[in-house]
Design an enzyme around this catalytic site. Structure first.
Site, PDB file in Angstrom:
ATOM      1  N   ASP A  79      31.821  36.237  24.581  1.00 52.03           N
ATOM      2  CA  ASP A  79      33.049  36.989  24.826  1.00 52.03           C
ATOM      3  C   ASP A  79      32.643  38.402  25.211  1.00 52.03           C
ATOM      4  O   ASP A  79      31.540  38.855  24.887  1.00 52.03           O
ATOM      5  CB  ASP A  79      33.956  37.011  23.580  1.00 52.03           C
ATOM      6  CG  ASP A  79      35.405  37.290  23.947  1.00 52.03           C
ATOM      7  OD1 ASP A  79      36.201  36.339  24.025  1.00 52.03           O
ATOM      8  OD2 ASP A  79      35.742  38.467  24.194  1.00 52.03           O
TER       9      ASP A  79
ATOM     10  N   ARG B 178      48.479  51.199  23.025  1.00 50.95           N
ATOM     11  CA  ARG B 178      47.182  50.786  22.487  1.00 50.95           C
ATOM     12  C   ARG B 178      46.124  51.887  22.590  1.00 50.95           C
ATOM     13  O   ARG B 178      45.253  52.000  21.734  1.00 50.95           O
ATOM     14  CB  ARG B 178      46.700  49.527  23.203  1.00 50.95           C
ATOM     15  CG  ARG B 178      47.587  48.341  22.899  1.00 50.95           C
ATOM     16  CD  ARG B 178      46.947  47.079  23.378  1.00 50.95           C
ATOM     17  NE  ARG B 178      47.795  45.920  23.158  1.00 50.95           N
ATOM     18  CZ  ARG B 178      47.467  44.698  23.544  1.00 50.95           C
ATOM     19  NH1 ARG B 178      46.335  44.485  24.167  1.00 50.95           N
ATOM     20  NH2 ARG B 178      48.271  43.695  23.320  1.00 50.95           N
TER      21      ARG B 178
END
Ligand code: SAM
Length: 280
Positions: free
Chosen positions: A150, A38
């Site tokens: 979030d 990633r």
């Protein structure tokens, strides 16, 4: 220029302790391959040739300012669904709401305050908005407000846009689809958008649970924090739950994900159903 960078043990250890300290997320050695995959994209974007250069940048004041957001977007898992764990929504309307209404005024507020903590791309808070709009339509005097937070700015952007591939709406009942979703016109890329009246009912904001100050505008009656604490270790989970209790009104409910539990934790929360807790 970027070559074929490898993540050394030392780089991984530095990164995993940085991630734990700043995001509360555990990175066991088994996540090393995932992290390499990633973060390689970030190395490319920053034109860095090694992970140790990446660490130097990330740990610098400039990196903390600019790269943190990208790091969070890279490592968090955002899987979510409309009407995920549907029994929670039935419990909310059939048990929690009538119970709260008995002690109500919703603790001095004139509307039910709900917080979707770790809301990802918005499916959870919009599901709550659909369900609570139905209650509002059938019960005079009932009002609600939804906060949704979030840590990841990427998911919050998607949540605010409220446009979803048609394939994701399967769990939404046909009647709700008709009322709360608008169909896009592109047949090649079928999408839906949440109707503006429902979008208006959810207030999104960025919040890292590791922050000292949560900056919530008010205390709430219901917290949905599902499939989030699973990434944290026990100590971080317990600390976070104690902190949540500061924002949860007396008698209020906390809903956790299906594999999460507060068993053995010293908090003011009592279990009232599987994965559902109440501040008593
Ligand atoms: C798997 S999703 C859960 C979404 C939704 N609650 C559900 O159950 O469908 C977990 C979310 O937690 C967020 N998250 C992870 N660490 C966080 C932190 N330290 N502070 C705030 N949110 C965090 C992630 O960005 C992600 O969107």
């Amino acid at each position: 220029m970027f070559m074929d960078a490898t993540l050394t043990k030392r780089d991984f250890q530095q990164l995993s302790s940085f991630i734990y300290d700043n995001l509360g997320i555990k990175m066991p050695d088994s996540k090393s391959t995932m992290l390499t995959g990633r973060l390689t994209k970030r190395l490319r974007a920053l034109e860095l040739s090694s992970f140790s250069e990446y660490c130097d940048f990330l740990f610098s004041p400039e990196g903390q300012e600019e790269e943190m957001v990208h790091l969070v977007n890279v490592i968090t898992t955002n899987k979510t669904d409309f009407f995920r764990e549907p029994s929670h929504f039935s419990y909310l309307t059939q048990t929690a709401l009538p119970t709260l209404q008995k002690i109500h005024t919703y603790n001095g507020h004139n509307s039910l305050k709900v917080w979707s903590a770790g809301c990802s791309t918005g499916e959870e808070p919009y599901t709550l908005a659909m369900v609570l709009s139905e209650v509002e339509a059938s019960q005079a005097g009932f009002r609600f407000d939804i906060l949704a937070t979030d840590i990841s700015t990427r998911v919050l952007e998607i949540a605010r846009r409220a446009i979803y591939p048609m394939g994701l709406i399967q769990p939404v009942a046909p009647l709700f689809r008709k009322k709360y979703l608008l169909k896009g016109k592109n047949a090649k890329n079928p999408q839906v958008r949440i109707v503006p009246e429902l979008r208006k009912r959810v207030r999104f904001g960025r919040l890292n649970f590791m922050d000292e100050n949560f900056g919530l505008p008010y205390t709430v009656d219901i917290i949905f924090c599902r499939n989030v604490i699973i990434y944290f270790d026990k100590q971080t989970q317990e600390k976070l739950m104690i902190k949540f209790c500061q924002f949860l009104n007396q008698g209020g409910y906390l809903f956790l994900g299906h594999s999460e539990s507060l068993h053995g934790y010293d908090t003011p929360l009592s279990q009232v159903a599987p994965t559902i807790y109440r501040k008593l």
